[in-house]
Design a protein around this motif. Structure first.
Motif, PDB file in Angstrom:
ATOM      1  N   UNK A  90      42.238  58.470  15.006  1.00  7.34           N
ATOM      2  CA  UNK A  90      41.489  57.767  14.230  1.00  7.34           C
ATOM      3  C   UNK A  90      39.451  57.978  15.114  1.00  7.34           C
ATOM      4  N   UNK A  91      40.054  58.870  16.838  1.00  9.52           N
ATOM      5  CA  UNK A  91      38.979  59.760  17.223  1.00  9.52           C
ATOM      6  C   UNK A  91      38.205  60.780  16.189  1.00  9.52           C
ATOM      7  N   UNK A  92      39.553  61.540  15.638  1.00  8.70           N
ATOM      8  CA  UNK A  92      38.853  62.970  14.875  1.00  8.70           C
ATOM      9  C   UNK A  92      38.874  62.461  13.814  1.00  8.70           C
ATOM     10  N   UNK A 101      29.782  73.132   6.434  1.00  8.52           N
ATOM     11  CA  UNK A 101      29.176  74.257   4.903  1.00  8.52           C
ATOM     12  C   UNK A 101      30.385  73.925   3.209  1.00  8.52           C
ATOM     13  N   UNK A 102      31.677  73.417   3.624  1.00  9.62           N
ATOM     14  CA  UNK A 102      32.522  72.699   2.991  1.00  9.62           C
ATOM     15  C   UNK A 102      32.942  71.595   3.474  1.00  9.62           C
ATOM     16  N   UNK A 103      32.916  70.061   2.757  1.00 14.09           N
ATOM     17  CA  UNK A 103      33.526  69.391   2.995  1.00 14.09           C
ATOM     18  C   UNK A 103      35.105  69.111   3.121  1.00 14.09           C
ATOM     19  N   UNK A 104      35.529  69.232   4.471  1.00 14.87           N
ATOM     20  CA  UNK A 104      37.005  69.212   4.983  1.00 14.87           C
ATOM     21  C   UNK A 104      37.941  67.484   4.259  1.00 14.87           C
ATOM     22  N   UNK A 105      38.620  68.295   4.141  1.00 15.40           N
ATOM     23  CA  UNK A 105      39.477  66.942   3.754  1.00 15.40           C
ATOM     24  C   UNK A 105      40.151  66.238   4.934  1.00 15.40           C
ATOM     25  N   UNK A 135      34.759  63.144  12.209  1.00 17.45           N
ATOM     26  CA  UNK A 135      34.299  64.175  11.507  1.00 17.45           C
ATOM     27  C   UNK A 135      33.609  63.843  10.727  1.00 17.45           C
ATOM     28  N   UNK A 136      33.993  62.488  10.595  1.00 17.63           N
ATOM     29  CA  UNK A 136      32.771  61.374   9.520  1.00 17.63           C
ATOM     30  C   UNK A 136      31.268  61.854  10.098  1.00 17.63           C
ATOM     31  N   UNK A 137      31.090  62.191  11.913  1.00 19.06           N
ATOM     32  CA  UNK A 137      29.770  61.806  11.915  1.00 19.06           C
ATOM     33  C   UNK A 137      29.410  63.941  11.364  1.00 19.06           C
ATOM     34  N   UNK A 138      29.948  64.284  11.261  1.00 14.37           N
ATOM     35  CA  UNK A 138      29.145  66.147  10.838  1.00 14.37           C
ATOM     36  C   UNK A 138      29.547  65.913   9.466  1.00 14.37           C
ATOM     37  N   UNK A 139      30.517  65.101   9.030  1.00 11.37           N
ATOM     38  CA  UNK A 139      30.355  65.549   7.459  1.00 11.37           C
ATOM     39  C   UNK A 139      28.831  64.266   7.084  1.00 11.37           C
ATOM     40  N   UNK A 140      28.748  63.505   7.391  1.00  9.21           N
ATOM     41  CA  UNK A 140      27.430  62.344   7.488  1.00  9.21           C
ATOM     42  C   UNK A 140      25.996  63.313   7.535  1.00  9.21           C
ATOM     43  N   UNK A 141      26.250  64.436   9.064  1.00 13.39           N
ATOM     44  CA  UNK A 141      24.700  65.436   9.026  1.00 13.39           C
ATOM     45  C   UNK A 141      24.479  65.997   8.682  1.00 13.39           C
ATOM     46  N   UNK A 153      32.298  58.985   4.165  1.00 12.71           N
ATOM     47  CA  UNK A 153      31.835  57.706   3.871  1.00 12.71           C
ATOM     48  C   UNK A 153      32.240  56.315   4.536  1.00 12.71           C
ATOM     49  N   UNK A 154      33.237  55.917   3.328  1.00  9.94           N
ATOM     50  CA  UNK A 154      34.286  54.870   3.061  1.00  9.94           C
ATOM     51  C   UNK A 154      35.035  55.111   4.662  1.00  9.94           C
ATOM     52  N   UNK A 155      35.476  55.912   4.443  1.00  7.53           N
ATOM     53  CA  UNK A 155      36.100  56.195   6.065  1.00  7.53           C
ATOM     54  C   UNK A 155      35.830  55.777   7.443  1.00  7.53           C
ATOM     55  N   UNK A 156      33.949  56.071   7.175  1.00  5.87           N
ATOM     56  CA  UNK A 156      34.076  55.740   8.470  1.00  5.87           C
ATOM     57  C   UNK A 156      33.939  54.127   8.466  1.00  5.87           C
TER      58      UNK A 156
END
Length: 78
Positions: free
Chosen positions: A4-6, A20-24, A10-16, A65-68
């Motif tokens: 959950x912490x990881x 460069x590439x959206x990770x799985x 990741x949610x914050x990094x993707x959202x911001x 975003x849904x994961x967040x």
């Protein structure tokens, strides 16, 4: 670090837009929780997991975003 912490980081990094590439979000746990219908590792639905490879970056960001949202909701549970 917990899954959950990881994922939350990741949610914050993707959202911001800091990737460069959206990770799985896959963490190779791959067990569906029958109570929530989410993967216990990545918090995606089976449909989101199945479609991931065909999704564009905007759709992938939407799933992140849904994961967040799901992580926030699970943190509120007793």
């Amino acid at each position: 670090m917990s899954a959950a912490t990881f994922l939350a980081k990741q949610v914050r990094l993707v959202d911001a837009g800091l990737v460069a590439e959206v990770p799985s979000p896959c963490l190779s746990v791959c067990r569906m929780d029958p109570a929530t219908d989410f993967c216990e590792g990545c918090m995606r639905t089976i449909d989101e997991i199945a479609a991931w490879g065909r999704m564009g970056d905007d759709e992938k960001r939407s799933v992140w975003k849904l994961i967040g949202i799901r992580l926030d909701a699970s943190a509120q549970e007793p």
